[in-house]
Design an enzyme around this catalytic site. Sequence first.
Site, PDB file in Angstrom:
ATOM      1  N   TYR A   1      31.039  25.822  14.842  1.00 17.90           N
ATOM      2  CA  TYR A   1      30.624  26.689  16.075  1.00 17.90           C
ATOM      3  C   TYR A   1      31.389  27.977  16.263  1.00 17.90           C
ATOM      4  CZ  TYR A   1      27.456  22.826  16.534  1.00 17.90           C
ATOM      5  OH  TYR A   1      26.447  21.901  16.191  1.00 17.90           O
TER       6      TYR A   1
ATOM      7  N   PHE B   1      31.589  13.285  20.893  1.00 19.94           N
ATOM      8  CA  PHE B   1      30.772  14.088  21.718  1.00 19.94           C
ATOM      9  C   PHE B   1      29.454  14.011  21.586  1.00 19.94           C
ATOM     10  CE2 PHE B   1      32.063  16.455  18.009  1.00 19.94           C
ATOM     11  CZ  PHE B   1      30.824  17.139  17.598  1.00 19.94           C
ATOM     12  N   ASP B   2      29.079  13.395  20.544  1.00 20.89           N
ATOM     13  CA  ASP B   2      27.742  13.232  19.878  1.00 20.89           C
ATOM     14  C   ASP B   2      27.411  11.893  19.185  1.00 20.89           C
ATOM     15  OD1 ASP B   2      24.987  13.660  20.024  1.00 20.89           O
ATOM     16  OD2 ASP B   2      25.122  15.247  18.662  1.00 20.89           O
TER      17      ASP B   2
END
Length: 159
Positions: A110, A62-63
Amino acid sequence: MRSELIICFGLAVISTIYAQSGESGLVIDVIQAPPPDCARKVQKHDMVVLHYEGFFENGTKFDSSRERVGAVPFQFQLGLGAVIKGWEEGLLGMCVNEKRKLTIPSNLAYGEKGSGEVIPPNANLMFEIELLQVHDGPKPPNVFRMIDIDNDKFLTRDE
């Protein structure tokens, strides 16, 4: 839990890989061992410069700091809440040129809120991190001492 795998050829150590996990659920896998002469390990309040790649549990990336325009390494000061708690814990003790894989439970990432449209709520995340540099960072100010004008170690309404 700590396990070690050392692959040797003659007297030369080819690779050292170990994993450790703490009460928090964070799992740290060293995928490239630190140099044997590592004299400077990451501590709270250090400035760190690193490359990373982030993955979901299913392996989807994702990153990545390496895939951004210019591939500029990520830089921040550890211990000030600039990154998720899993990084705050997982980078401590790291040496330059060491690579780690951090498996971070949702509560150290998160949490229930997720992050924007990329990280869904309650997502466990994995990061592969390569430490490029570590430097002494500025010490954060002691705000209490700044407010305690008369230095009596108590705060009054006027202070």
